[in-house]
Design a protein around this motif. Structure first.
Motif, PDB file in Angstrom:
ATOM      1  N   HIS A 211     -11.685  12.449  -5.731  1.00 52.35           N
ATOM      2  CA  HIS A 211     -10.766  11.824  -6.252  1.00 52.35           C
ATOM      3  C   HIS A 211      -9.256  12.134  -5.611  1.00 52.35           C
ATOM      4  O   HIS A 211      -8.376  11.335  -5.114  1.00 52.35           O
ATOM      5  N   VAL A 212      -8.998  13.305  -5.545  1.00 55.59           N
ATOM      6  CA  VAL A 212      -7.877  13.999  -4.591  1.00 55.59           C
ATOM      7  C   VAL A 212      -7.707  13.490  -3.511  1.00 55.59           C
ATOM      8  O   VAL A 212      -6.557  13.123  -2.960  1.00 55.59           O
ATOM      9  N   GLY A 213      -8.854  13.982  -2.842  1.00 55.49           N
ATOM     10  CA  GLY A 213      -8.703  13.559  -1.417  1.00 55.49           C
ATOM     11  C   GLY A 213      -8.422  11.976  -1.034  1.00 55.49           C
ATOM     12  O   GLY A 213      -7.842  11.705  -0.117  1.00 55.49           O
ATOM     13  N   LEU A 214      -9.157  11.185  -1.751  1.00 55.61           N
ATOM     14  CA  LEU A 214      -8.968   9.503  -1.624  1.00 55.61           C
ATOM     15  C   LEU A 214      -7.189   9.421  -1.881  1.00 55.61           C
ATOM     16  O   LEU A 214      -6.628   8.675  -1.571  1.00 55.61           O
ATOM     17  N   ILE A 215      -7.032   9.886  -3.194  1.00 55.54           N
ATOM     18  CA  ILE A 215      -5.348   9.628  -3.474  1.00 55.54           C
ATOM     19  C   ILE A 215      -4.496  10.068  -2.340  1.00 55.54           C
ATOM     20  O   ILE A 215      -3.651   9.352  -1.667  1.00 55.54           O
ATOM     21  N   LEU A 216      -4.569  11.236  -1.646  1.00 60.00           N
ATOM     22  CA  LEU A 216      -3.705  11.740  -0.713  1.00 60.00           C
ATOM     23  C   LEU A 216      -4.165  10.930   0.360  1.00 60.00           C
ATOM     24  O   LEU A 216      -3.332  10.722   1.433  1.00 60.00           O
ATOM     25  N   GLY A 217      -5.241  10.590   0.897  1.00 61.18           N
ATOM     26  CA  GLY A 217      -5.674   9.804   2.061  1.00 61.18           C
ATOM     27  C   GLY A 217      -5.149   8.448   1.879  1.00 61.18           C
ATOM     28  O   GLY A 217      -4.641   7.885   2.856  1.00 61.18           O
ATOM     29  N   PHE A 218      -5.218   7.820   0.783  1.00 54.20           N
ATOM     30  CA  PHE A 218      -4.591   6.546   0.499  1.00 54.20           C
ATOM     31  C   PHE A 218      -3.077   6.490   0.922  1.00 54.20           C
ATOM     32  O   PHE A 218      -2.481   5.682   1.547  1.00 54.20           O
ATOM     33  N   MET A 219      -2.461   7.425   0.140  1.00 54.36           N
ATOM     34  CA  MET A 219      -1.070   7.588   0.320  1.00 54.36           C
ATOM     35  C   MET A 219      -0.684   7.671   1.706  1.00 54.36           C
ATOM     36  O   MET A 219       0.242   6.860   1.987  1.00 54.36           O
ATOM     37  N   ASN A 220      -1.467   8.251   2.534  1.00 53.12           N
ATOM     38  CA  ASN A 220      -1.133   8.254   4.087  1.00 53.12           C
ATOM     39  C   ASN A 220      -1.305   7.294   4.890  1.00 53.12           C
ATOM     40  O   ASN A 220      -0.899   7.000   5.950  1.00 53.12           O
ATOM     41  N   ILE A 221      -2.311   6.370   4.440  1.00 47.81           N
ATOM     42  CA  ILE A 221      -2.369   5.099   4.989  1.00 47.81           C
ATOM     43  C   ILE A 221      -1.822   3.980   4.537  1.00 47.81           C
ATOM     44  O   ILE A 221      -1.564   2.891   5.234  1.00 47.81           O
ATOM     45  N   LEU A 222      -1.109   4.137   3.342  1.00 48.58           N
ATOM     46  CA  LEU A 222      -0.277   3.088   2.846  1.00 48.58           C
ATOM     47  C   LEU A 222       0.967   2.550   3.968  1.00 48.58           C
ATOM     48  O   LEU A 222       0.916   1.111   4.103  1.00 48.58           O
ATOM     49  N   PHE A 228       1.459  -0.949   1.814  1.00 50.82           N
ATOM     50  CA  PHE A 228       3.104  -0.577   1.672  1.00 50.82           C
ATOM     51  C   PHE A 228       3.634  -1.054   0.674  1.00 50.82           C
ATOM     52  O   PHE A 228       4.632  -0.384   0.229  1.00 50.82           O
ATOM     53  N   HIS A 229       3.287  -2.151   0.308  1.00 52.29           N
ATOM     54  CA  HIS A 229       4.015  -3.110  -0.501  1.00 52.29           C
ATOM     55  C   HIS A 229       4.071  -2.452  -2.104  1.00 52.29           C
ATOM     56  O   HIS A 229       5.097  -2.505  -2.816  1.00 52.29           O
ATOM     57  N   GLU A 230       2.908  -1.323  -2.203  1.00 61.13           N
ATOM     58  CA  GLU A 230       2.990  -0.546  -3.519  1.00 61.13           C
ATOM     59  C   GLU A 230       4.285   0.281  -3.497  1.00 61.13           C
ATOM     60  O   GLU A 230       4.667   0.627  -4.687  1.00 61.13           O
ATOM     61  N   MET A 277      13.779  -6.250   7.383  1.00 63.85           N
ATOM     62  CA  MET A 277      12.672  -5.534   7.747  1.00 63.85           C
ATOM     63  C   MET A 277      12.065  -4.975   6.399  1.00 63.85           C
ATOM     64  O   MET A 277      10.851  -4.638   6.694  1.00 63.85           O
ATOM     65  N   LEU A 278      12.662  -4.804   5.497  1.00 72.38           N
ATOM     66  CA  LEU A 278      12.039  -4.495   4.163  1.00 72.38           C
ATOM     67  C   LEU A 278      10.971  -5.570   3.748  1.00 72.38           C
ATOM     68  O   LEU A 278      10.128  -5.229   3.112  1.00 72.38           O
ATOM     69  N   ASP A 279      11.512  -6.518   3.792  1.00 75.88           N
ATOM     70  CA  ASP A 279      10.771  -7.746   3.821  1.00 75.88           C
ATOM     71  C   ASP A 279       9.348  -7.541   4.357  1.00 75.88           C
ATOM     72  O   ASP A 279       8.071  -7.700   3.921  1.00 75.88           O
ATOM     73  N   PHE A 280       9.507  -7.535   5.678  1.00 78.87           N
ATOM     74  CA  PHE A 280       8.358  -7.213   6.713  1.00 78.87           C
ATOM     75  C   PHE A 280       7.427  -6.167   6.015  1.00 78.87           C
ATOM     76  O   PHE A 280       6.101  -6.493   5.988  1.00 78.87           O
ATOM     77  N   PHE A 281       7.854  -5.119   5.739  1.00 75.71           N
ATOM     78  CA  PHE A 281       7.255  -4.016   5.095  1.00 75.71           C
ATOM     79  C   PHE A 281       6.415  -4.209   3.667  1.00 75.71           C
ATOM     80  O   PHE A 281       5.416  -3.758   3.269  1.00 75.71           O
ATOM     81  N   SER A 282       6.891  -5.412   3.199  1.00 81.34           N
ATOM     82  CA  SER A 282       6.430  -5.564   1.661  1.00 81.34           C
ATOM     83  C   SER A 282       5.580  -6.795   1.457  1.00 81.34           C
ATOM     84  O   SER A 282       5.040  -6.877   0.449  1.00 81.34           O
ATOM     85  N   CYS A 283       5.146  -7.277   2.619  1.00 79.88           N
ATOM     86  CA  CYS A 283       4.298  -8.481   2.399  1.00 79.88           C
ATOM     87  C   CYS A 283       2.680  -7.876   2.133  1.00 79.88           C
ATOM     88  O   CYS A 283       2.443  -7.119   2.804  1.00 79.88           O
ATOM     89  N   THR A 284       2.368  -8.517   1.013  1.00 83.03           N
ATOM     90  CA  THR A 284       1.054  -8.132   0.599  1.00 83.03           C
ATOM     91  C   THR A 284      -0.158  -8.900   1.227  1.00 83.03           C
ATOM     92  O   THR A 284      -1.233  -8.620   1.057  1.00 83.03           O
ATOM     93  N   GLU A 285       0.242  -9.728   2.226  1.00 80.06           N
ATOM     94  CA  GLU A 285      -0.573 -10.675   2.954  1.00 80.06           C
ATOM     95  C   GLU A 285      -1.415 -11.409   1.688  1.00 80.06           C
ATOM     96  O   GLU A 285      -2.801 -11.714   2.030  1.00 80.06           O
ATOM     97  N   CYS A 286      -1.019 -11.775   0.635  1.00 82.12           N
ATOM     98  CA  CYS A 286      -1.922 -12.456  -0.453  1.00 82.12           C
ATOM     99  C   CYS A 286      -1.838 -13.881   0.028  1.00 82.12           C
ATOM    100  O   CYS A 286      -2.676 -14.554  -0.588  1.00 82.12           O
TER     101      CYS A 286
END
Ligand code: SF4
Ligand code: SF4
Length: 685
Positions: A211-222, A228-230, A277-286
């Motif tokens: 769990h800890v590894g996935l959280i930290l890994g996930f944080m780094n791929i955001l 990244f929208h999170e 630019m913040l818009d570009f970062f925030s698109c969730t691609e929904c």
């Protein structure tokens, strides 16, 4: 658990994350600083409602609720992550910062938290199943089926599974009794109770470190993914434009820009400001924007989502060069330098011009976007570059520009014919009678187009019947400039705007009524930037008011089945949805039927964004045909009396053209003023 491993993990993973985020931060700031800081209270309210409260999500019921589950799970898991990080250092599997302690000696807050968390773990898994179904089985066109999307769902699943495993193994290892506070943990613990201590310790460690590894890994791929929208979604909602939706930002000091040889509009990626630019970062691609986009729906190249993704990917790809300021030339100093890759024109290299010219500026995308990305400003900014710097635009727009420049209207009719529609109606001119309550701004369509002239005649007669004091400008009126502005010709727009404001201010105009939503939007929302501040009212608002106070009495039955079409510049741009309906409901005999795509989900007729003045971009079908089909769906049969009503002269043109193209001559297309006039006028009129 293991303080050394935990400490190393935290330091390394947070250091990498910090490094990545500072890169993105610097990328966000390569262009002009455009984050707005005004009205913090309103911004906070919107952020709490739309970002924290996920207010727009249920617009897609199932996917929206599934997203809310996942979002709520992510929020609750943040606290969980903090607890697990701490448990890496303390040898207490129930540690919860003294407030959230679980197990036999747990606190009430700890138990309540554990309960909510367990329920949310189940709901998150349910949400993941929904998204897998939509992506993999249904393959919804709006959602991209790619490795990234599946990887994210896999990581989320891993997070939930390892969390449950850790809880279950811990309960079994420490003989915590099954309890209702930890339903999922208790359930997982049940089959593990007979396992050996070694097995339980191993399972507990797998759950914990997994769990800890996935959280930290996930944080780094955001920062490398749409997730990244999170992080950026919250500030993006906070910094959304609070200006009226229909107002385009003014291009300041055009002459100065020209003198300094600076670009008019947006040519390069580093000309987008920090908010874009913040818009570009925030698109969730929904893909919610794409699904509602009339251009995309009818097979044009434009997809708002793909436009954002293309610009974002280009910015990411060139991040180092953009940040380092290595942005001017290739730098070999031989004077024959090519622009660096990230310096190239966006149009053609990143975005096809057909994409930009397909936009009707209807705002369906912006209304749908859960994180409040804006599109119209960016598209028009790139059109500005094309129109004013490169003189590259669809050739039919040249005729419109010439008409505006030479005749003051896009039809190129002599402007002294402007008041011909009013022949025989005894409508006063402002030059003769300036002391009136309302200036009736007629607009070009209702002045020159035969079909729209009927709107002006009906409306003027209604005003006279109600005893409203009004006058028109007649030949003094010129186009408000909307088509030029939406086509990127800001220079021409500003020329017309200044000219009109001077005229209106010269007459000391206070109140303006107009039947055209485009005129309404420009006069109300854009002219204040040029010193023109008026109370602007749409004819639907005034007519509804006049009916309410009894000055207009719809008495004659108008026996029609009627579908009302919301004009984009009236509805989504200015939130005027009810007055036209109020009028129609007040008319005896009118059976008002709402199409499925209505109000803020109403589809554009295809005229806006200067499309009226050019050929539609290539696609599978025409936008006006598609909209007409939607409207006819609720008017089945072939009986006389089927009517499509609108409150915009351009919608009238587009929809009546569509009816004629498809042989639906039996279906009438009327403005609400025309329908109302049928009911109000004396029968022998
Ligand atoms: S404004 Fe309308 S046409 Fe333009 S991208 Fe958005 S939805 Fe599509
Ligand atoms: S722009 Fe908004 S609606 Fe469109 S894909 Fe991105 S987040 Fe979704």
């Amino acid at each position: 658990m293991n303080p050394i491993v935990m400490a190393i993990l935290l330091v390394v993973m947070f250091a990498i994350f910090g490094y990545t985020v500072q890169g993105r931060w610097r990328l966000m700031n390569v262009g002009p600083a455009t984050l707005p800081f005004d009205r913090p209270g309103e911004r906070l309210r919107r952020m709490l409602k739309f970002a924290c409260g996920q207010w727009r999500m249920p617009r897609h019921r199932v996917a929206g609720v599934a997203h809310i589950f996942i979002y709520a799970g992510a929020v609750i898991m943040l606290l969980r992550a903090l607890m697990l990080f701490a448990r890496g250092f303390v040898d207490d599997p129930h540690f919860g910062y003294w407030l959230f302690t679980t197990g036999a000696g747990g606190t009430l807050l700890g138990h309540a938290y554990a309960f909510v968390k367990d329920i949310l773990v189940i709901l998150v898994l349910l949400g993941i199943v929904v998204f897998l179904y939509y992506r993999v089985i249904r393959q919804l066109p709006r959602m991209t089926l790619n490795f990234e999307g599946l990887l994210i769902l896999a990581i989320l699943t891993g997070l939930m599974v390892t969390d449950a495993l850790y809880d279950g193994a811990t309960m079994a290892r420490y003989n915590d009794p099954a309890n209702g506070w930890e339903p999922l943990g208790s359930l997982i613990a049940m089959p593990l109770r007979d396992a050996s201590a070694g097995t339980l310790t191993a399972l507990q460690h797998i759950g914990f470190w997994g769990h800890v590894g996935l959280i930290l890994g996930f944080m780094n791929i955001l920062p490398y993914t749409k997730q990244f929208h999170e992080i950026t979604g919250f500030p993006n909602v906070y910094f959304q434009s609070l200006a009226p939706v229909g107002r385009l930002p003014k291009l300041e000091d055009i002459d100065g820009l020209l003198e300094r040889e600076e670009t008019l509009g947006i040519k390069r990626i580093d000309q987008f400001g920090s908010k874009a630019m913040l818009d570009f970062f925030s698109c969730t691609e929904c893909g919610r924007c794409q699904e509602q986009c009339p251009a995309n729906k009818t097979g044009k190249l434009l997809s708002p989502k793909e436009l954002t993704v293309a610009l974002r990917d280009f910015a990411y790809k060139n991040q180092s060069a953009l940040i380092s300021g290595n942005s001017k030339q290739n730098g070999n100093g031989d004077g024959d330098e090519e622009p660096a890759p990230h310096q190239v024109d966006l149009v053609d290299n990143v975005v096809k011009p057909e994409v930009l010219w397909a936009c009707t500026t209807c705002s369906a995308c912006q209304t749908e976007c859960p994180v409040f990305l804006s599109y119209i400003d960016k598209i028009v900014d790139m059109r500005r570059y094309l129109a004013m710097e490169k003189s590259e635009f669809p050739e039919q727009l040249a005729t419109m520009f010439q008409g505006l420049e030479n005749a003051g209207n896009p039809y190129s009719y002599p402007n002294d014919q402007r008041a011909e529609w009013a022949e025989g109606l005894d409508v006063p001119l402002m030059s003769e009678q300036p002391d009136v309550d309302y200036l009736y701004w007629v607009g070009c369509a209702a002045s020159f187009d035969d079909r729209s002239r009927k709107i002006a005649r009906a409306f003027a007669q209604l005003l006279k019947t109600a005893g409203v004091s009004f006058a028109i400008l007649g030949p003094e009126e010129t186009c408000n400039g909307d088509p030029a502005r939406r086509a990127g010709n800001e220079y021409l727009f500003q020329m017309l705007a200044r000219q009109n404001v001077e005229l209106l201010n010269g007459y000391n105009v206070k109140k303006i009524v107009t039947a055209c939503p485009h005129c309404y939007n420009t006069l109300k929302n854009e002219y204040p930037d040029f010193g023109g501040k008026y109370e602007v009212i749409h004819h639907s608002e005034l007519l509804a008011q006049l009916i309410r106070v009894g000055k207009l009495k719809p008495r004659q039955p108008v026996n029609v089945k009627l579908a009302y079409h919301d004009a984009c510049y009236l509805g989504r741009h200015n939130e005027i949805y009810d007055p036209p309906r109020e009028i129609l409901r007040a008319i005896p005999g009118v059976q008002l039927i709402e199409p499925d795509e209505t109000r803020d989900r109403g589809m554009c007729c295809g005229a806006g964004g200067a499309q009226m003045w050019k050929e539609e971009e290539e696609g599978e079908t025409r936008i006006n045909h598609a909209r007409m089909t939607q409207l006819l769906e609720v008017l089945p049969g072939s009986s006389n009396g089927r009517t499509i009503a609108s409150a915009c002269p351009f919608c009238k043109t587009m929809l009546s053209d569509a009816l004629a193209d498809k042989g639906h001559e039996d279906v009438k297309q009327l403005d609400i003023a025309e329908v109302l006039w049928q009911s109000v006028r004396e029968i022998d009129d």
